[in-house]
Design a protein around this motif. Structure first.
Motif, PDB file in Angstrom:
ATOM      1  N   THR A 121      -1.047  -2.595  -4.498  1.00 26.87           N
ATOM      2  CA  THR A 121      -0.436  -2.530  -5.828  1.00 26.87           C
ATOM      3  C   THR A 121       1.078  -2.413  -5.696  1.00 26.87           C
ATOM      4  O   THR A 121       1.599  -1.949  -4.671  1.00 26.87           O
ATOM      5  N   LEU A 122       1.760  -2.859  -6.723  1.00 32.12           N
ATOM      6  CA  LEU A 122       3.202  -2.650  -6.828  1.00 32.12           C
ATOM      7  C   LEU A 122       3.518  -1.615  -7.910  1.00 32.12           C
ATOM      8  O   LEU A 122       4.687  -1.276  -8.116  1.00 32.12           O
ATOM      9  N   ASP A 123       2.457  -1.131  -8.583  1.00 33.85           N
ATOM     10  CA  ASP A 123       2.607  -0.132  -9.644  1.00 33.85           C
ATOM     11  C   ASP A 123       1.609   1.004  -9.421  1.00 33.85           C
ATOM     12  O   ASP A 123       0.691   1.221 -10.218  1.00 33.85           O
ATOM     13  N   PRO A 124       1.792   1.758  -8.343  1.00 33.04           N
ATOM     14  CA  PRO A 124       0.811   2.803  -8.004  1.00 33.04           C
ATOM     15  C   PRO A 124       0.841   3.974  -8.987  1.00 33.04           C
ATOM     16  O   PRO A 124       1.900   4.327  -9.522  1.00 33.04           O
ATOM     17  N   LYS A 125      -0.313   4.595  -9.195  1.00 30.35           N
ATOM     18  CA  LYS A 125      -0.433   5.799 -10.014  1.00 30.35           C
ATOM     19  C   LYS A 125      -0.987   6.903  -9.126  1.00 30.35           C
ATOM     20  O   LYS A 125      -2.158   6.899  -8.775  1.00 30.35           O
ATOM     21  N   TRP A 126      -0.118   7.853  -8.760  1.00 34.96           N
ATOM     22  CA  TRP A 126      -0.552   8.935  -7.867  1.00 34.96           C
ATOM     23  C   TRP A 126      -1.127  10.125  -8.648  1.00 34.96           C
ATOM     24  O   TRP A 126      -2.154  10.657  -8.299  1.00 34.96           O
ATOM     25  N   ASP A 127      -0.421  10.572  -9.677  1.00 38.72           N
ATOM     26  CA  ASP A 127      -0.837  11.735 -10.472  1.00 38.72           C
ATOM     27  C   ASP A 127      -1.136  12.927  -9.556  1.00 38.72           C
ATOM     28  O   ASP A 127      -2.197  13.533  -9.614  1.00 38.72           O
ATOM     29  N   GLU A 128      -0.116  13.264  -8.710  1.00 40.84           N
ATOM     30  CA  GLU A 128      -0.273  14.314  -7.705  1.00 40.84           C
ATOM     31  C   GLU A 128       0.803  15.382  -7.871  1.00 40.84           C
ATOM     32  O   GLU A 128       1.926  15.075  -8.277  1.00 40.84           O
ATOM     33  N   GLY A 129       0.454  16.617  -7.553  1.00 41.47           N
ATOM     34  CA  GLY A 129       1.407  17.711  -7.664  1.00 41.47           C
ATOM     35  C   GLY A 129       1.763  18.309  -6.309  1.00 41.47           C
ATOM     36  O   GLY A 129       0.901  18.416  -5.427  1.00 41.47           O
ATOM     37  N   PHE A 130       3.031  18.711  -6.144  1.00 43.56           N
ATOM     38  CA  PHE A 130       3.507  19.326  -4.898  1.00 43.56           C
ATOM     39  C   PHE A 130       4.362  20.546  -5.246  1.00 43.56           C
ATOM     40  O   PHE A 130       4.968  20.613  -6.325  1.00 43.56           O
ATOM     41  N   GLU A 131       4.439  21.497  -4.320  1.00 43.56           N
ATOM     42  CA  GLU A 131       5.163  22.737  -4.567  1.00 43.56           C
ATOM     43  C   GLU A 131       6.212  23.000  -3.492  1.00 43.56           C
ATOM     44  O   GLU A 131       5.953  22.805  -2.299  1.00 43.56           O
ATOM     45  N   PHE A 132       7.397  23.457  -3.958  1.00 41.86           N
ATOM     46  CA  PHE A 132       8.470  23.897  -3.066  1.00 41.86           C
ATOM     47  C   PHE A 132       8.839  25.320  -3.489  1.00 41.86           C
ATOM     48  O   PHE A 132       9.187  25.550  -4.651  1.00 41.86           O
ATOM     49  N   ASP A 172       0.886  -1.179   0.000  1.00 37.77           N
ATOM     50  CA  ASP A 172       0.000   0.000   0.000  1.00 37.77           C
ATOM     51  C   ASP A 172       0.924   1.228   0.000  1.00 37.77           C
ATOM     52  O   ASP A 172       1.153   1.865   1.033  1.00 37.77           O
ATOM     53  N   PRO A 173       1.465   1.593  -1.171  1.00 36.54           N
ATOM     54  CA  PRO A 173       2.563   2.563  -1.190  1.00 36.54           C
ATOM     55  C   PRO A 173       2.118   4.029  -1.107  1.00 36.54           C
ATOM     56  O   PRO A 173       1.086   4.427  -1.633  1.00 36.54           O
ATOM     57  N   TYR A 174       2.968   4.821  -0.431  1.00 38.29           N
ATOM     58  CA  TYR A 174       2.906   6.276  -0.483  1.00 38.29           C
ATOM     59  C   TYR A 174       4.344   6.793  -0.443  1.00 38.29           C
ATOM     60  O   TYR A 174       5.283   6.038  -0.153  1.00 38.29           O
TER      61      TYR A 174
END
Length: 743
Positions: free
Chosen positions: A352-363, A332-334
């Motif tokens: 899953t061993l092939d996760p699809k996050w499709d997430e955005g982060f900002e620095f 259960d990856p993160y």
């Protein structure tokens, strides 16, 4: 040899002569005067003329202009060496550096025209006279080596030894007028304090330094209980050279106190004017109270994009083939993303061993600071009711953003699998990338978007490209620096700023040398469409020159009357290669390792931290950094220096052993890395960010500075204490019984 009249802090002066005798040479006489009367490589009579202002004759100006290969209006030690050789003098690289130092009254590291005129006068090679005196002769007085009766150089070589006087004015016009407006980094290498004032009851001090220039201010670390602190620390300030020159540099030396206000130990204000003509300048400044401070100031221009504020967008796309952490053969990856103290956590994807996050982060921050260390990725398997399992970690080097605003990464994890992400830079005030993580404009720096597909394709330079490259290469080094590239592109009708040229160079500088090679220049020409260039192994599109037309203009560009100045014949490329410096490998000098920081190191102690230090070695040379306590991200910021020949350092490379300091047991290894120093064949400075085989990485910069051989020799420093004048009266009779301690 040098004579000093030293003012004492209370009253009066002490007069002394200091002489250096290398091992195996005669010591000075009992009067403190050298037995042979020589000063370096120069005649003894030089001492009386050293500081006399000399007016350069036309012949001197002609020779100076010919020696000045890069048209800077000053000679460096290589130009002086090559020039003196054309006059029949057998001068080594170290010898030329020593001669230059003998006449370099302003300590700029370069020889001015009047300094060159004094040298010529002492050598007797050409007529030169002190200002205000009657000329000895208006004709050229050739120097004859070895007492030869014939003129030297021979008549058939003289035409090559000088050029017409108007070229001197041309050299001045070709100096860089935009240097003042450059944006970049002012680095202050704070080395040491010497004989500082004692501010504490124990007869010592706890000194630190506040360094400022205008609104910029930084503080050094505190060195405890000493009057001779070794800070060895690099402090960096970002801004424009013009602003730094207008404010100068202020150093306030302070004594750190725990329960009371810190005591001042003295301050000194210095001018940064030497940076108008050189990138580095050394200072040894006396404090008004007691003691002195030694430091070096250097200037490095930086592409404007690197100094901009904005947002680093990380689009976490997906991962493949992760480690199975649960009994069902899945996870259960993160993911956690960390950069410069900012951290983000992704959502958890179940089973899953092939996760699809499709997430955005900002620095958010300044690009140069954000990419100074890698993006840290830590992958976990979520478990309910117990600690989460690790799926691996990785460090992502973001330095690619020096030359592009967007890059895709497929990052291998330390355990198993890959994480796929896209990183995009958005300067403040520009559109952010779309939700899919793709830039709205699709541009790459100052270059067309199509550049991305050609960036690493090997391109064969056409004859026309070689001609243009040879013309741009003003100092015949076989490479272009950002100023040569800027000036060259302007002759092609491109309105390029200094920072823009630096950015363009970075976009094509695949070997991170800071210089543009011929094949890199050919790729740039191909993308600009200025001259025909083709990938190696393909059929030429055309064998004729394809001029680039700015702004869609239908006429050829540059205009026909400018083309003759824009290129020179192809054989000049071979000439440029021949004129590169073949003696660089045999130079003696100082290899400086600026050990900056460790990132994400292995934890070796029970508290989950380490006490890291680094052993740096090259062949038989070895030095150790200071220990930074209880951290996995140590900031050493320390300069380690090694003396020797560049050839030896290149043959051995550089080894860094990162260790954890233990008090009662043997120190633990945290990993080591061996790097090649080959980049120093063609550049004086190179940056490294190296991963350790255990965990984490080390960031450091290596630089090479040739030093006159005399400075590296062993021998004896003779101090002849002559006399003092007007000392303070310490006794009731109005006199004193003086003696002196020298240390």
């Amino acid at each position: 040899m040098h004579d000093f009249a030293v003012p004492l802090s209370m009253q009066g002066h002490v007069h002394l002569r200091v002489t250096w005798s290398p091992m195996g040479t005669p010591s000075p006489s009992s009067a403190g005067r050298p037995a042979g009367g020589t000063t370096g490589h120069l005649p003894a009579s030089t001492m009386t003329m050293r500081h006399a202002k000399v007016e350069a004759s036309p012949a001197v100006r002609e020779a100076f202009a010919q020696f000045d290969r890069n048209n800077s209006g000053r000679l460096d030690y290589r130009e002086l060496r090559n020039g003196l050789r054309t006059l029949g003098l057998d001068v080594t690289t170290e010898g030329a550096a020593s001669v230059l130092a003998s006449y370099d009254d302003d300590n700029s590291g370069l020889m001015e025209l009047d300094e060159f005129a004094r040298l010529c006068q002492q050598l007797g090679y050409v007529e030169a006279r002190p200002v205000g005196t009657t000329p000895i002769s208006t004709s050229r007085q050739p120097w004859r080596p070895g007492g030869a009766s014939r003129d030297w150089p021979p008549p058939d070589r003289r035409a090559d030894a000088v050029r017409s006087t108007p070229d001197v004015a041309s050299a001045i016009r070709n100096a860089d007028p935009e240097r003042l407006n450059e944006k970049g980094v002012l680095s202050v290498h704070l080395k040491r304090g010497i004989g500082l004032k004692a501010a504490d009851l124990n007869g010592k001090s706890d000194p630190y330094v506040i360094v400022s220039s205008g609104s910029h201010e930084k503080k050094s670390r505190v060195v405890k209980k000493t009057l001779d602190p070794e800070w060895n620390e690099m402090l960096e300030f970002e801004g424009s050279l013009k602003d730094f020159l207008s404010h100068g540099l202020l150093l306030k030396v302070m004594d750190k106190d725990t329960f009371t206000k810190d005591d001042p130990l003295g301050d000194v204000q210095v001018s940064l004017e030497p940076l108008r003509s050189t990138d580095t300048h050394d200072f040894l400044e006396s404090l008004p109270t007691k003691g002195s401070v030694k430091f070096t100031v250097s200037w490095k221009p930086v592409a404007e994009q690197l100094l901009s504020r904005g947002t680093l967008h990380v689009h976490l796309s997906h991962a493949t083939n992760l480690k199975a952490a649960d009994r069902n053969g899945l996870s259960d990856p993160y993911v956690k993303l960390s950069l410069k103290g900012q951290q983000h956590k992704s959502k958890t994807i179940k089973k899953t061993l092939d996760p699809k996050w499709d997430e955005g982060f900002e620095f958010k921050g300044v690009l140069r600071e954000l990419i100074s260390e890698p993006l840290q990725i830590d992958a976990f398997d979520y478990d309910f009711g117990k600690s989460d399992d690790k799926l691996g970690n990785a460090s992502v080097d973001l330095s690619v953003l020096k030359s592009t605003r967007m890059h895709d990464f497929a990052v291998p994890l330390s355990m198993q699998g890959h994480v796929h992400l896209r990183v995009t830079w958005s300067p403040m005030g520009t559109p952010s990338p779309s939700s899919a993580g793709r830039p709205a404009g699709g541009t790459t720096g100052h270059l067309p978007a199509s550049t991305m597909t050609m960036r690493h394709a090997k391109v064969e330079a056409s004859p026309a490209v070689r001609e243009a490259f040879a013309q741009f290469d003003r100092n015949n080094s076989g490479r272009l620096d950002y100023r040569e590239l800027r000036n060259g592109l302007r002759t092609l009708g491109l309105d390029v700023t200094t920072e823009g040229a630096a950015s363009v160079l970075a976009s094509y500088d695949d070997d991170n040398s800071g210089l543009m090679e011929l094949d890199e220049f050919a790729r740039l020409c191909q993308q600009l469409g200025y001259v025909e260039a083709r990938p190696v192994g393909t059929t030429p599109i055309s064998t004729s020159r394809q001029p680039w037309r700015p702004g869609g203009a239908s006429r050829d560009w540059p205009p026909p009357d400018r083309r003759a100045d824009a290129v020179r014949s192809t054989p000049d490329v071979a000439s440029a290669i021949r004129n590169a410096d073949p003696e660089r490998l045999n130079e003696k000098g100082v290899l400086s390792v600026h050990l900056k920081r460790g990132i994400g190191l292995k934890a070796a102690d029970l508290n989950g931290k380490s006490d890291p230090y680094v052993i740096v070695s090259s062949g038989s040379h070895e030095k150790k950094s200071r220990v930074v306590k209880k951290t996995l991200d140590p900031e050493w910021n320390e300069m380690l220096e090694f003396e020797g020949s560049l050839k030896d350092f290149l043959s051995h490379g550089l080894l860094l052993k990162v260790m954890d300091k233990d008090t009662f047991t043997k120190d633990d290894p945290l990993g080591d890395v061996q790097v090649s120093l080959e980049p120093l064949r063609s550049t004086d400075t190179h940056d490294f960010l190296e991963s350790l085989p255990t965990k984490g990485s080390v960031k450091f910069t290596v630089s090479w500075k040739p030093v006159a051989e005399q400075l590296l020799s062993r021998g004896t420093l003779h101090v002849h204490l002559s006399h003092a004048t007007n000392l303070k009266a310490a006794d009731r009779n109005g006199l004193s019984d003086p003696y002196v301690k020298l240390s």
